[in-house]
Scaffold this motif. Structure first.
Motif, PDB file in Angstrom:
ATOM      1  N   MET A  39      75.603  44.639  25.357  1.00  0.00           N
ATOM      2  CA  MET A  39      74.624  43.767  24.703  1.00  0.00           C
ATOM      3  C   MET A  39      74.807  43.781  23.185  1.00  0.00           C
ATOM      4  O   MET A  39      74.604  42.767  22.519  1.00  0.00           O
ATOM      5  N   TYR A  48      66.938  42.255  22.558  1.00  0.00           N
ATOM      6  CA  TYR A  48      66.215  41.994  23.809  1.00  0.00           C
ATOM      7  C   TYR A  48      66.168  43.257  24.667  1.00  0.00           C
ATOM      8  O   TYR A  48      65.125  43.573  25.257  1.00  0.00           O
ATOM      9  N   LEU A  49      67.280  43.963  24.727  1.00  0.00           N
ATOM     10  CA  LEU A  49      67.307  45.202  25.503  1.00  0.00           C
ATOM     11  C   LEU A  49      66.426  46.262  24.853  1.00  0.00           C
ATOM     12  O   LEU A  49      65.700  46.983  25.553  1.00  0.00           O
ATOM     13  N   MET A 223      67.924  38.334  30.482  1.00  0.00           N
ATOM     14  CA  MET A 223      69.072  39.249  30.552  1.00  0.00           C
ATOM     15  C   MET A 223      69.767  39.131  31.905  1.00  0.00           C
ATOM     16  O   MET A 223      70.996  39.162  31.983  1.00  0.00           O
ATOM     17  N   ALA A 227      73.133  37.575  30.567  1.00  0.00           N
ATOM     18  CA  ALA A 227      73.966  38.692  30.124  1.00  0.00           C
ATOM     19  C   ALA A 227      74.541  39.511  31.273  1.00  0.00           C
ATOM     20  O   ALA A 227      75.710  39.908  31.235  1.00  0.00           O
TER      21      ALA A 227
END
Length: 356
Positions: A39, A48-49, A223, A227
């Motif tokens: 990420m 975001y994580l 995510m 991702a």
């Protein structure tokens, strides 16, 4: 008794899910650390994580606080103190033991977990509205639970008493770091979600976990959609990262160019076939590196059991299913490499020479 750390599922015969990675139930190269690196370096969206992890930590703090408080109320608090908030006391006593678990998206929670989370948030909202001088606002666990080794904690919970102010500070930190316009690490969310969270924390004074539920679910789905598939392609189907893949492409193209140039020169100089066998070396190097680039997989390194997580830094492949999958793909890539290399070498070695 401390809560056991999440145990990886060594019997999993499939690719892991995003929630399994976030809940630390996977091993390298598909563990949380590898996903964090991905990420950060590939997606450029590590905020975001970090938001997800901070919200999970906030949930852990809330559960830790309520668990300590419930034990104190049930065991060490006089009835007179409990009478300061009868409704909160009733919610607390009816809640049951909060089993340690990793915070997850709402769509993956069981009905029991949803009910327990709703009761937890309901209690914290009641606790927020209590007088600052109420028994809950000033309460600390009884001495027999003050030792960190005797407190049941979530995997991210601190090993000491959690104060009510810690929960409020945690909620505000998440808001001011990730959600407010112009925040240090602002993440992009629908305006309605940001407005609802901001109003709940700043205007209503809330800090219960339900405040972040919609934002947390939105980030998880983003995510998972944008991702995670790329992460699995890179780590479960390959063992190399883009910067070194570009280097492999450059080396492969240079080696192939050198092999063709050498091969044609030796043919047109009418050199012997024994001399022309030297083209095996550049052809092998070129085909190997181009195949590694095409499949994002270095077969020799994969067969040795390693995966690259930063340029030229490798970690051992410990996830059993991934190790088997990469080994099979490595053998396939080696087979392709040998076939293409053999075809090129035979062509340039056996073709009749002609001196110009």
């Amino acid at each position: 008794m401390e809560a056991p750390s999440p145990q990886p599922d060594l019997a999993r015969n499939r690719l892991p899910t995003l929630f399994e990675v976030l809940s630390r139930r996977t091993l390298p190269p598909v563990d949380l650390f590898s996903f964090y690196i991905y990420m950060r370096d590939q997606q450029r969206s590590v905020d975001y994580l970090d938001f997800w992890l901070d919200v999970a930590q906030h949930m852990s703090l809330c559960r830790h606080y309520v668990r300590e408080l419930r034990r104190s109320v049930m065991i060490g608090t006089p009835d007179l103190d409990r009478a300061s908030s009868k409704r909160s006391s009733m919610i607390l006593e009816n809640m049951g033991d909060l089993e340690p678990r990793i915070a997850g998206p709402s769509m993956l929670a069981t009905e029991k977990e949803k009910s327990q989370d709703a009761q937890l948030s309901n209690f914290l909202r009641e606790d927020t509205h209590d007088s600052p001088h109420s028994g809950y606002a000033a309460m600390r666990p009884s001495p027999q639970f003050s030792n960190s080794h005797d407190i049941t904690t979530d995997s991210n919970s601190p090993g000491h008493t959690v104060a009510r102010s810690d929960i409020k500070a945690s909620a505000e930190k998440i808001l001011y770091t990730f959600l407010l316009p112009g925040a240090e690490r602002e993440i992009t969310l629908p305006g309605s979600i940001t407005e609802d969270v901001t109003r709940a924390i700043e205007d209503e004074g809330r800090d219960d976990p339900e405040v972040f539920d919609v934002a947390k679910d939105y980030v998880f789905q983003a995510m998972e959609r944008d991702a995670f598939p790329g992460f699995l392609r890179m780590k479960a189907l390959g063992n190399s990262i883009p910067p070194t893949l570009v280097l492999r492409l450059i080396i492969g193209l240079l080696a192939i160019f050198g092999a063709f140039w050498t091969g044609f020169v030796l043919i047109f100089l009418d050199k012997s076939r024994a001399t022309r066998c030297w083209v095996i070396l550049p052809f092998t190097i070129g085909v190997y590196f181009l195949a590694s680039y095409q499949y994002s997989l270095d077969p020799i390194i994969a067969l040795l059991g390693y995966s690259e997580y930063t340029p030229f830094n490798f970690s051992r492949i410990r996830e059993p299913y991934i190790r088997t999958l990469l080994a099979k793909r490595a053998l396939m890539v080696l087979a392709v490499t040998v076939l293409v290399d053999a075809a090129l070498c035979i062509l340039f070695i056996l073709v009749p020479g002609k001196r110009l």
